[in-house]
Scaffold this motif. Structure first.
Motif, mmCIF file in Angstrom:
data_model
loop_
_atom_site.group_PDB
_atom_site.id
_atom_site.type_symbol
_atom_site.label_atom_id
_atom_site.label_comp_id
_atom_site.label_asym_id
_atom_site.label_seq_id
_atom_site.Cartn_x
_atom_site.Cartn_y
_atom_site.Cartn_z
ATOM 1 N N ASN A 442 0.810 -1.212 0.000
ATOM 2 C CA ASN A 442 0.000 0.000 0.000
ATOM 3 C C ASN A 442 0.845 1.265 0.000
ATOM 4 O O ASN A 442 0.406 2.304 -0.503
ATOM 5 N N ALA A 443 2.043 1.206 0.559
ATOM 6 C CA ALA A 443 2.892 2.398 0.604
ATOM 7 C C ALA A 443 3.292 2.857 -0.788
ATOM 8 O O ALA A 443 3.656 4.019 -0.967
ATOM 9 N N GLN A 444 3.221 1.976 -1.783
ATOM 10 C CA GLN A 444 3.611 2.338 -3.139
ATOM 11 C C GLN A 444 2.434 2.796 -3.991
ATOM 12 O O GLN A 444 2.640 3.241 -5.118
ATOM 13 N N ALA A 445 1.195 2.667 -3.496
ATOM 14 C CA ALA A 445 0.009 3.043 -4.277
ATOM 15 C C ALA A 445 -0.007 4.550 -4.512
ATOM 16 O O ALA A 445 0.380 5.344 -3.645
ATOM 17 N N ARG A 481 -3.352 5.378 2.745
ATOM 18 C CA ARG A 481 -2.550 4.166 2.573
ATOM 19 C C ARG A 481 -2.560 3.321 3.843
ATOM 20 O O ARG A 481 -2.693 2.091 3.784
ATOM 21 N N VAL A 482 -2.413 3.988 4.990
ATOM 22 C CA VAL A 482 -2.449 3.269 6.265
ATOM 23 C C VAL A 482 -3.828 2.633 6.460
ATOM 24 O O VAL A 482 -3.940 1.488 6.929
ATOM 25 N N ALA A 483 -4.899 3.347 6.099
ATOM 26 C CA ALA A 483 -6.251 2.809 6.244
ATOM 27 C C ALA A 483 -6.449 1.570 5.379
ATOM 28 O O ALA A 483 -7.088 0.590 5.804
ATOM 29 N N TRP A 484 -5.917 1.581 4.161
ATOM 30 C CA TRP A 484 -6.013 0.399 3.309
ATOM 31 C C TRP A 484 -5.258 -0.775 3.920
ATOM 32 O O TRP A 484 -5.695 -1.932 3.813
ATOM 33 N N THR A 485 -4.126 -0.509 4.563
ATOM 34 C CA THR A 485 -3.381 -1.586 5.227
ATOM 35 C C THR A 485 -4.180 -2.162 6.390
ATOM 36 O O THR A 485 -4.224 -3.388 6.579
ATOM 37 N N ILE A 486 -4.797 -1.294 7.165
ATOM 38 C CA ILE A 486 -5.632 -1.775 8.273
ATOM 39 C C ILE A 486 -6.768 -2.637 7.733
ATOM 40 O O ILE A 486 -7.104 -3.691 8.307
ATOM 41 N N ASP A 499 -11.503 2.684 9.777
ATOM 42 C CA ASP A 499 -10.124 2.475 9.320
ATOM 43 C C ASP A 499 -9.455 3.812 9.003
ATOM 44 O O ASP A 499 -8.273 4.011 9.302
ATOM 45 N N ILE A 500 -10.217 4.719 8.390
ATOM 46 C CA ILE A 500 -9.679 6.043 8.086
ATOM 47 C C ILE A 500 -9.332 6.782 9.372
ATOM 48 O O ILE A 500 -8.263 7.421 9.479
ATOM 49 N N LEU A 501 -10.199 6.695 10.374
ATOM 50 C CA LEU A 501 -9.920 7.360 11.651
ATOM 51 C C LEU A 501 -8.685 6.761 12.319
ATOM 52 O O LEU A 501 -7.868 7.488 12.903
ATOM 53 N N GLN A 502 -8.531 5.428 12.235
ATOM 54 C CA GLN A 502 -7.331 4.811 12.798
ATOM 55 C C GLN A 502 -6.083 5.273 12.040
ATOM 56 O O GLN A 502 -5.024 5.505 12.646
ATOM 57 N N GLY A 503 -6.208 5.394 10.714
ATOM 58 C CA GLY A 503 -5.080 5.890 9.939
ATOM 59 C C GLY A 503 -4.686 7.291 10.342
ATOM 60 O O GLY A 503 -3.493 7.624 10.403
#
Length: 511
Positions: A442-445, A481-486, A499-503
Motif C-alpha cells: 500500500n505504501a507504493q500506491a 494508505r495506512v487505512a487500506w493496510t488496516i 479504518d480512516i480514523l485509525q489511519g
C-alpha cells in the motif's frame, strides 16, 4: 605481433557492462601502457600483472606493451580486471589460444606470485554475464560459493595464473604452489548465513499499541516514527521489525545479495530471505547515509537497507543535512550520485524507522514533571525533524514507559511468527489488488488511485482535515494508505470510516 583479446565486466553502481580488453606488443622501448580511464588501483595492475606472469616462467616482452580497456568513455575501477589484462597479454604473445580466451569472461585480482584473489561485486558481474550468453566465466577459487548463486552459467575456478594458461590451451613453464594469501579470505560459504533468529516480538513487555503500529507498518511498507522516554523499548521494537516482515522473494534476495557483494559483506551475511536491517550511528555523515566517495560513488546506508529497514535511533541527533538528504530516496526509491566523471544510480527502496526522545533530557512525557529542559530547548530539539520529513512518515506514535516488570499477566502475547503470518496475508491481498499496477504494498500506491477507490463516505474525515489545513494533501494520501493496510489486516475489501480514523490517529502524536 597479433592483438590479444579478453573480456571482463565493469560496474557503475549496480549496472554492469562488458569490457573488451585488447593488448598489443609492439616494437619500442620497454614500457607498459594501460589506457581507457582506469582508476588508481587499476593503473597499479601493471606491476601486479608483470610479476604474476613472470612467476609462471613467461618471458615478459622487453618492448612496448599497450593495453586498451574498451569502451574508453566509461570509467573502470578496481583490481577485478587484473586476470583479464594478463590473459590479453598472454594471448598477444601466443602463450594461450587467442580464439578461446576472446569468448571467455575472465575475472580476478592477481598477486605478485601469481595467486588469484577473491573480488568484491562478483554476483552482479555474473548476472550480467548470464544475460550476455557468454561461453564461460573464469573466477577466483575464493569466490566459488558466490558463483553457485547464478545457475545456468558455466564457471571455472582457478587459484593461480598458471591454471588459466593451461585452461586456455597454453603450457605454463612453472606451476608455483599458491600461497596461503589466496585462500585465507572469507567467502560466502565460510561463515553461517544471516541468523534466522534476531529476537522475537514476544520479548517486548507490554507496548501493545506500538506492536500494533509495527504490524501495520510491516504489512503496508509504511515509514514509522516512535517518540518516547529512554528505556521505553523503542530500539528493542525496531530491531525486531525484520522478524515480522514478509520474506524476500528470489528477485529481492538477489538484489540484496548483489549490493552486499559490491560492499564486500556477502561473506558475512550469506544469502537470506530476511530483510536487511541498517542502523547507522547518529554521528554518520551525509555521504555515509546516501553514498559517496571520490571517482565512482559507493553505496551508502540507504542502499544497504534496500528491501529492508533503515533505523535511525535518536533521530534528532543526526545532522539536519543528513536527515534532509533522505527526502528524495523516500519518494523515488533510488538515489543518484553525480561526480565529475560519472553518475551512479543505486536502489534505495527502504522502510524508514525513526525513534526519538521527546526532549533533550528525555522526560517530557505525561505531566512532564521530571523534565529539566527549557521550552526553547524542547522546540529546537524536535524541530530538527522538519515538516517535509515528518510529512513523509506515515505512522507517528508515542511509546509510553512500561508499566510492569514481567509479562506474567499477558497470557496471549503476540509472537513474531504470528505477526508475520498476518503481514504475509495482508501483503498478498495488496499484491492481488495492485496486480495491474506493479505495486507490491500500500505504501507504493498512487494518491490518484487511493482517492478514486476509497469510498467517499470514508474519506470525509480526511476532506475535513485538508479543508481546515490541519493535514496536507500528501498527508491525507498517506493516511489513506495506512487505512487500506488496516483493512487488509482485517480482511476487508476497502477501508471503512473507522479504518480512516485509525489511519489518522496513527499519524498524530499526542505531544
Amino acid at each position: 605481433m597479433a592483438i590479444g583479446n579478453a573480456l571482463s565486466v565493469g560496474l557503475i553502481g549496480l549496472r554492469a557492462f562488458t569490457i573488451d580488453i585488447q593488448a598489443f606488443v609492439s616494437p619500442g622501448l620497454p614500457y607498459f601502457s594501460l589506457i581507457g580511464l582506469p582508476d588508481a588501483s587499476l593503473s597499479e595492475a601493471r606491476e601486479r600483472v608483470r610479476s604474476a606472469c613472470q612467476s609462471t616462467g613467461f618471458s615478459w616482452p622487453q618492448t612496448r606493451v599497450t593495453v586498451n580497456l574498451s569502451p574508453a568513455s566509461l570509467p573502470k575501477r578496481g583490481s577485478a580486471h587484473d586476470l583479464a589484462i594478463a590473459a590479453s597479454i598472454l594471448g598477444s604473445c601466443g602463450e594461450i589460444d587467442r580464439a578461446r580466451v576472446s569468448r571467455t569472461i575472465v575475472l580476478g585480482e592477481v598477486n605478485l606470485d601469481g595467486t588469484i584473489l577473491p573480488i568484491a561485486g562478483l554476483l552482479p558481474m555474473l548476472l550480467h554475464a548470464r544475460a550476455q550468453d557468454v561461453d564461460r566465466v573464469v573466477i577466483p577459487r575464493g569466490n566459488e560459493p558466490e558463483a553457485h548463486l547464478v545457475p545456468d552459467l558455466e564457471t571455472v575456478c582457478v587459484e593461480h595464473i598458471s591454471e588459466l594458461i593451461d585452461l586456455m590451451g597454453g603450457t605454463a613453464r612453472r606451476h608455483p604452489r599458491p600461497s596461503p594469501t589466496g585462500s585465507s579470505l572469507a567467502t560466502p560459504g565460510d561463515v553461517p548465513a544471516h541468523p534466522t533468529s534476531i529476537g522475537d516480538m514476544s520479548d517486548v513487555i507490554g507496548q501493545n499499541h506500538a506492536k500494533r503500529a509495527l504490524l501495520v507498518a510491516a504489512a503496508g511498507g509504511h515509514h514509522l516514527l516512535m517518540t518516547g522516554p529512554p528505556g521505553a523499548g523503542k530500539t528493542m521494537l525496531a530491531s525486531r521489525l525484520p522478524t515480522i516482515m514478509a520474506p524476500l522473494d528470489e528477485r529481492q534476495r538477489l538484489e540484496v545479495a548483489s549490493i552486499r557483494s559490491i560492499c564486500g559483506t556477502l561473506h558475512h551475511y550469506g544469502v537470506s530471505d530476511i530483510p536487511p536491517f541498517e542502523a547507522p550511528h547518529h554521528t554518520s555523515s551525509t555521504a555515509s547515509l546516501i553514498g559517496g566517495g571520490s571517482g565512482t560513488a559507493g553505496p551508502g546506508a540507504v542502499t544497504r537497507a534496500h528491501h529492508g529497514v533503515l533505523f535511525m535511533d535518536e533521530a534528532p541527533e543526526f545532522s539536519p543535512r543528513a536527515i534532509q538528504s533522505l527526502r528524495e530516496p523516500l519518494e523515488s526509491g533510488s538515489v543518484t550520485l553525480s561526480r565529475a566523471k560519472s553518475s551512479t544510480r543505486y536502489p534505495a527502496r527502504f522502510q524508514l524507522i525513526m525513534s526519538s526522545n521527546p526532549c533533550p533530557c528525555g522526560y517530557d512525557y505525561g505531566n512532564g514533571e521530571r523534565c529539566v529542559c527549557r521550552e526553547r530547548e524542547r522546540l529546537r530539539y524536535f524541530g530538527r525533524l522538519s515538516g517535509p520529513i515528518l510529512d513523509r512518515i506515515d505512522i507517528q506514535i508515542d511509546v509510553a514507559p512500561a508499566s510492569r516488570l514481567t509479562a506474567e499477566d499477558e497470557p496471549h502475547r503476540m509472537t513474531s511468527a504470528l505477526m508475520r503470518d498476518k503481514v504475509i496475508a495482508a501483503r498478498q491481498a495488496a499484491q492481488r489488488r495492485y496486480a495491474d499496477h506493479g505495486w507490491i504494498c500500500n505504501a507504493q500506491a498512487s494518491g490518484g488511485w487511493l482517492r478514486e477507490n476509497t469510498p467517499a463516505r470514508s474519506r470525509r474525515p480526511l476532506d475535513d482535515a485538508v479543508r481546515k489545513q490541519t493535514l496536507s494533501l500528501r498527508g491525507a494520501d498517506r493516511a489513506m494508505r495506512v487505512a487500506w493496510t488496516i483493512a487488509d489486516l482485517e480482511e476487508r475489501n476497502a477501508p471503512s470510516d473507522q479504518d480512516i480514523l485509525q489511519g489518522l490517529m496513527l499519524r498524530t502524536r499526542t505531544r
